[in-house]
Design a protein around this motif. Structure first.
Motif, PDB file in Angstrom:
ATOM      1  N   LYS A 123      64.579  23.585  13.230  1.00  0.00           N
ATOM      2  CA  LYS A 123      63.794  22.482  12.973  1.00  0.00           C
ATOM      3  C   LYS A 123      64.282  20.988  13.501  1.00  0.00           C
ATOM      4  O   LYS A 123      63.679  20.318  14.134  1.00  0.00           O
ATOM      5  CB  LYS A 123      63.410  22.243  11.508  1.00  0.00           C
ATOM      6  CG  LYS A 123      62.320  21.072  11.164  1.00  0.00           C
ATOM      7  CD  LYS A 123      62.110  21.338   9.486  1.00  0.00           C
ATOM      8  CE  LYS A 123      61.311  20.165   9.209  1.00  0.00           C
ATOM      9  NZ  LYS A 123      61.274  19.929   7.603  1.00  0.00           N
ATOM     10  N   GLU A 124      65.801  21.001  13.375  1.00  0.00           N
ATOM     11  CA  GLU A 124      66.201  19.824  13.665  1.00  0.00           C
ATOM     12  C   GLU A 124      66.037  19.637  15.310  1.00  0.00           C
ATOM     13  O   GLU A 124      65.927  18.495  15.971  1.00  0.00           O
ATOM     14  CB  GLU A 124      67.624  19.781  13.367  1.00  0.00           C
ATOM     15  CG  GLU A 124      67.828  19.604  11.997  1.00  0.00           C
ATOM     16  CD  GLU A 124      69.333  19.597  11.384  1.00  0.00           C
ATOM     17  OE1 GLU A 124      70.196  19.777  12.511  1.00  0.00           O
ATOM     18  OE2 GLU A 124      69.672  19.760  10.297  1.00  0.00           O
ATOM     19  N   LYS A 125      66.339  20.765  16.043  1.00  0.00           N
ATOM     20  CA  LYS A 125      66.279  20.731  17.616  1.00  0.00           C
ATOM     21  C   LYS A 125      64.877  20.588  18.013  1.00  0.00           C
ATOM     22  O   LYS A 125      64.657  19.921  18.847  1.00  0.00           O
ATOM     23  CB  LYS A 125      66.962  22.154  18.058  1.00  0.00           C
ATOM     24  CG  LYS A 125      68.283  22.389  17.987  1.00  0.00           C
ATOM     25  CD  LYS A 125      68.685  23.721  18.420  1.00  0.00           C
ATOM     26  CE  LYS A 125      70.154  23.926  18.476  1.00  0.00           C
ATOM     27  NZ  LYS A 125      70.550  25.268  18.998  1.00  0.00           N
ATOM     28  N   VAL A 126      63.874  20.970  17.249  1.00  0.00           N
ATOM     29  CA  VAL A 126      62.512  20.652  17.414  1.00  0.00           C
ATOM     30  C   VAL A 126      62.044  19.325  17.421  1.00  0.00           C
ATOM     31  O   VAL A 126      61.469  18.712  18.243  1.00  0.00           O
ATOM     32  CB  VAL A 126      61.438  21.621  16.715  1.00  0.00           C
ATOM     33  CG1 VAL A 126      60.191  21.171  17.109  1.00  0.00           C
ATOM     34  CG2 VAL A 126      61.576  23.048  17.250  1.00  0.00           C
ATOM     35  N   GLU A 127      62.619  18.824  16.442  1.00  0.00           N
ATOM     36  CA  GLU A 127      62.565  17.231  15.995  1.00  0.00           C
ATOM     37  C   GLU A 127      63.061  16.395  17.112  1.00  0.00           C
ATOM     38  O   GLU A 127      62.421  15.464  17.470  1.00  0.00           O
ATOM     39  CB  GLU A 127      62.848  17.060  14.435  1.00  0.00           C
ATOM     40  CG  GLU A 127      62.014  17.678  13.457  1.00  0.00           C
ATOM     41  CD  GLU A 127      62.641  17.320  12.190  1.00  0.00           C
ATOM     42  OE1 GLU A 127      63.623  16.786  12.087  1.00  0.00           O
ATOM     43  OE2 GLU A 127      61.771  17.584  11.014  1.00  0.00           O
ATOM     44  N   ALA A 128      64.425  16.785  17.485  1.00  0.00           N
ATOM     45  CA  ALA A 128      64.932  16.073  18.444  1.00  0.00           C
ATOM     46  C   ALA A 128      64.066  16.077  19.763  1.00  0.00           C
ATOM     47  O   ALA A 128      64.067  15.097  20.598  1.00  0.00           O
ATOM     48  CB  ALA A 128      66.392  16.534  18.535  1.00  0.00           C
ATOM     49  N   GLY A 129      63.628  17.207  20.139  1.00  0.00           N
ATOM     50  CA  GLY A 129      62.951  17.531  21.375  1.00  0.00           C
ATOM     51  C   GLY A 129      61.599  16.672  21.251  1.00  0.00           C
ATOM     52  O   GLY A 129      61.084  16.173  22.430  1.00  0.00           O
ATOM     53  N   LEU A 130      60.951  16.811  20.056  1.00  0.00           N
ATOM     54  CA  LEU A 130      59.736  15.968  19.912  1.00  0.00           C
ATOM     55  C   LEU A 130      59.900  14.557  20.007  1.00  0.00           C
ATOM     56  O   LEU A 130      59.093  13.636  20.385  1.00  0.00           O
ATOM     57  CB  LEU A 130      58.989  16.208  18.655  1.00  0.00           C
ATOM     58  CG  LEU A 130      58.394  17.920  18.679  1.00  0.00           C
ATOM     59  CD1 LEU A 130      57.870  17.933  17.259  1.00  0.00           C
ATOM     60  CD2 LEU A 130      57.402  18.005  19.670  1.00  0.00           C
ATOM     61  N   GLY A 131      61.131  13.947  19.627  1.00  0.00           N
ATOM     62  CA  GLY A 131      61.445  12.547  19.670  1.00  0.00           C
ATOM     63  C   GLY A 131      61.533  12.294  21.174  1.00  0.00           C
ATOM     64  O   GLY A 131      61.155  11.166  21.703  1.00  0.00           O
ATOM     65  N   LYS A 132      62.117  13.103  22.030  1.00  0.00           N
ATOM     66  CA  LYS A 132      62.441  12.840  23.329  1.00  0.00           C
ATOM     67  C   LYS A 132      61.112  12.869  24.130  1.00  0.00           C
ATOM     68  O   LYS A 132      60.712  12.016  25.007  1.00  0.00           O
ATOM     69  CB  LYS A 132      63.156  13.769  24.022  1.00  0.00           C
ATOM     70  CG  LYS A 132      64.678  13.607  23.531  1.00  0.00           C
ATOM     71  CD  LYS A 132      65.530  14.635  24.279  1.00  0.00           C
ATOM     72  CE  LYS A 132      66.869  14.805  23.701  1.00  0.00           C
ATOM     73  NZ  LYS A 132      67.888  15.970  24.096  1.00  0.00           N
ATOM     74  N   THR A 133      60.243  13.939  23.837  1.00  0.00           N
ATOM     75  CA  THR A 133      58.870  14.052  24.572  1.00  0.00           C
ATOM     76  C   THR A 133      58.121  12.827  23.948  1.00  0.00           C
ATOM     77  O   THR A 133      57.285  12.439  24.908  1.00  0.00           O
ATOM     78  CB  THR A 133      58.161  15.211  23.890  1.00  0.00           C
ATOM     79  OG1 THR A 133      59.053  16.235  23.832  1.00  0.00           O
ATOM     80  CG2 THR A 133      56.877  15.482  24.513  1.00  0.00           C
ATOM     81  N   LYS A 134      58.142  12.163  22.879  1.00  0.00           N
ATOM     82  CA  LYS A 134      57.203  11.085  22.428  1.00  0.00           C
ATOM     83  C   LYS A 134      57.805   9.783  23.191  1.00  0.00           C
ATOM     84  O   LYS A 134      56.915   8.961  23.746  1.00  0.00           O
ATOM     85  CB  LYS A 134      57.528  10.581  21.078  1.00  0.00           C
ATOM     86  CG  LYS A 134      56.672   9.612  20.557  1.00  0.00           C
ATOM     87  CD  LYS A 134      57.051   9.225  18.924  1.00  0.00           C
ATOM     88  CE  LYS A 134      56.235   8.294  18.420  1.00  0.00           C
ATOM     89  NZ  LYS A 134      56.472   8.016  17.135  1.00  0.00           N
ATOM     90  N   ALA A 135      59.145   9.604  23.568  1.00  0.00           N
ATOM     91  CA  ALA A 135      59.532   8.573  24.326  1.00  0.00           C
ATOM     92  C   ALA A 135      59.149   8.679  25.729  1.00  0.00           C
ATOM     93  O   ALA A 135      58.857   7.641  26.399  1.00  0.00           O
ATOM     94  CB  ALA A 135      61.247   8.610  24.271  1.00  0.00           C
ATOM     95  N   VAL A 136      59.226   9.802  26.413  1.00  0.00           N
ATOM     96  CA  VAL A 136      58.639  10.223  27.810  1.00  0.00           C
ATOM     97  C   VAL A 136      57.450   9.890  27.982  1.00  0.00           C
ATOM     98  O   VAL A 136      56.940   9.171  28.910  1.00  0.00           O
ATOM     99  CB  VAL A 136      59.290  11.271  28.149  1.00  0.00           C
ATOM    100  CG1 VAL A 136      58.333  11.706  29.426  1.00  0.00           C
ATOM    101  CG2 VAL A 136      60.570  11.499  28.385  1.00  0.00           C
ATOM    102  N   ALA A 137      56.477  10.108  26.856  1.00  0.00           N
ATOM    103  CA  ALA A 137      55.136  10.110  26.977  1.00  0.00           C
ATOM    104  C   ALA A 137      54.825   8.732  26.870  1.00  0.00           C
ATOM    105  O   ALA A 137      53.886   8.321  27.560  1.00  0.00           O
ATOM    106  CB  ALA A 137      54.403  10.853  25.877  1.00  0.00           C
ATOM    107  N   SER A 138      55.313   7.759  25.901  1.00  0.00           N
ATOM    108  CA  SER A 138      55.100   6.294  25.529  1.00  0.00           C
ATOM    109  C   SER A 138      55.508   5.773  26.966  1.00  0.00           C
ATOM    110  O   SER A 138      54.739   4.883  27.453  1.00  0.00           O
ATOM    111  CB  SER A 138      56.199   5.828  24.642  1.00  0.00           C
ATOM    112  OG  SER A 138      55.963   4.442  24.324  1.00  0.00           O
ATOM    113  N   SER A 139      56.553   6.115  27.531  1.00  0.00           N
ATOM    114  CA  SER A 139      56.999   5.368  28.940  1.00  0.00           C
ATOM    115  C   SER A 139      55.811   5.730  29.977  1.00  0.00           C
ATOM    116  O   SER A 139      55.645   4.883  30.821  1.00  0.00           O
ATOM    117  CB  SER A 139      58.253   5.576  29.202  1.00  0.00           C
ATOM    118  OG  SER A 139      58.456   6.930  29.611  1.00  0.00           O
TER     119      SER A 139
END
Length: 79
Positions: free
Chosen positions: A35-51
């Motif tokens: 779950k921690e790894k998935v949350e970290a991946g989602l955080g990165k994905t959110k940052a990339v999508a935002s930029s």
């Protein structure tokens, strides 16, 4: 010697439910790490999508302004 059946080996009724504890972390052991790894991946994905979205907005704005300028130049030449 008592042998456990297949159902007894895979029975999850005696284990923790995997629900989050008071600090928000999962108490499910391996599933908590996952779950921690998935949350970290989602955080990165959110940052990339935002930029990426900001780049699209900027590009669209520049493109529309370019078209508007070209249209204004052609209409002023005809007058």
């Amino acid at each position: 010697m008592e042998k456990n059946s297949w159902a007894d080996q895979w029975d999850n009724s005696n284990h923790t439910s995997g629900k989050t504890s008071d600090d928000g972390k999962s108490s499910g052991g391996a599933s908590g790490k996952y779950k921690e790894k998935v949350e970290a991946g989602l955080g990165k994905t959110k940052a990339v999508a935002s930029s990426g979205l900001n780049k699209v907005k900027t590009g669209t704005s520049l493109g529309l302004n370019w078209i508007k300028d070209k249209y204004n130049k052609t209409t002023t030449k005809k007058n």
